[in-house]
Design a protein around this motif. Structure first.
Motif, PDB file in Angstrom:
ATOM      1  N   MET A 227       0.829  -1.561  -0.041  1.00  0.00           N
ATOM      2  CA  MET A 227       0.249  -0.058  -0.194  1.00  0.00           C
ATOM      3  C   MET A 227       0.821   1.350   0.289  1.00  0.00           C
ATOM      4  SD  MET A 227      -3.256   0.691   2.149  1.00  0.00           S
ATOM      5  CE  MET A 227      -2.531   0.886   4.497  1.00  0.00           C
ATOM      6  N   ASP A 228       1.008   1.951  -0.812  1.00  0.00           N
ATOM      7  CA  ASP A 228       1.822   3.163  -0.461  1.00  0.00           C
ATOM      8  C   ASP A 228       3.309   2.957  -1.504  1.00  0.00           C
ATOM      9  OD1 ASP A 228      -0.844   5.099  -1.211  1.00  0.00           O
ATOM     10  OD2 ASP A 228      -1.213   4.208   0.754  1.00  0.00           O
ATOM     11  N   GLY A 229       3.004   2.128  -1.828  1.00  0.00           N
ATOM     12  CA  GLY A 229       4.868   1.506  -2.017  1.00  0.00           C
ATOM     13  C   GLY A 229       5.423   1.099  -1.080  1.00  0.00           C
ATOM     14  N   GLU A 230       5.130   0.777   0.108  1.00  0.00           N
ATOM     15  CA  GLU A 230       5.889   0.266   1.519  1.00  0.00           C
ATOM     16  C   GLU A 230       4.677  -1.671   1.854  1.00  0.00           C
ATOM     17  OE1 GLU A 230       5.970   1.343   5.616  1.00  0.00           O
ATOM     18  OE2 GLU A 230       4.728   2.759   5.171  1.00  0.00           O
TER      19      GLU A 230
END
Length: 203
Positions: free
Chosen positions: A177-180
């Motif tokens: 999520m959101d690059g994490e």
């Protein structure tokens, strides 16, 4: 390939297109009297009806080439008896019971499908959760007593742990999520757990 962890304590490696058996792995749990016919006096057998690989899912890592299998060493006595089936009752044609004098434990086994050899193995507490292998070289496994642990996928060395407060009897998942990257697992326990709860934990 099609990889089939079994209650017998072996992983069967099949040709996925034909079903042909290619090899059988080394045993990932102790084996005893597996093919003996139960008697009226009873025979002691392992892995036993609740042993070997059960419903917890295994995990395969393309980066290590290893299949991570959760197993249980659970010794039972099997007794044969002449019994009529009764409507609404479980019928086994005898009796099955855990052997109290025998230790019960879980195993995490990293098995190489190309050879059937066990690359590494760790003995744990009871395992009813599931394995999750990540691209970062980790294997996550939850235990019946509430511990959730991460292991080095290549060596089996424990790297991290968190006590969840209830039995981790569900497989962990990974999502982004959101690059994490996140790891999530349910810790609620089950009939096999010493503690129960209702938590969803996200790391």
């Amino acid at each position: 390939l099609l990889l089939v962890p079994s209650k017998m304590g072996w992983v069967y490696v099949l040709d996925a297109s034909t079903g042909r058996l290619l090899r059988r792995s080394e045993a990932f749990v102790p084996q005893r009297n597996m093919f003996a016919v139960p008697t009226k006096e009873g025979i002691v057998t392992a892995p036993g009806p609740a042993g070997g690989a059960n419903w917890p899912p295994s995990a395969y890592s393309p980066s290590t080439g290893l299949l991570y299998v959760l197993g249980m060493h659970f010794v039972f006595t099997l007794t044969r008896a002449e019994q009529e089936a009764q409507k609404g009752e479980v019928w086994t044609g005898g009796r099955l019971a855990p052997v109290a004098a025998e230790s019960t434990y879980g195993t995490i086994s990293a098995i190489r499908p190309s050879t059937g050899k066990i690359a590494w193995q760790r003995r744990t507490g009871w395992l009813w959760s599931g394995a999750l292998a990540t691209a970062g070289g980790l294997v996550f496994v939850g235990e019946n007593d509430g511990w959730f642990r991460a292991y080095d996928a290549r060596t089996g060395r424990p790297l991290w742990e968190f006590f969840c407060g209830a039995g981790v009897n569900a497989p962990p998942v990974s999502f982004e999520m959101d690059g994490e990257q996140f790891i999530a697992v349910v810790a609620a326990g089950s009939r096999y757990s010493p503690s129960r709860g209702s938590a969803l934990l996200v790391f």
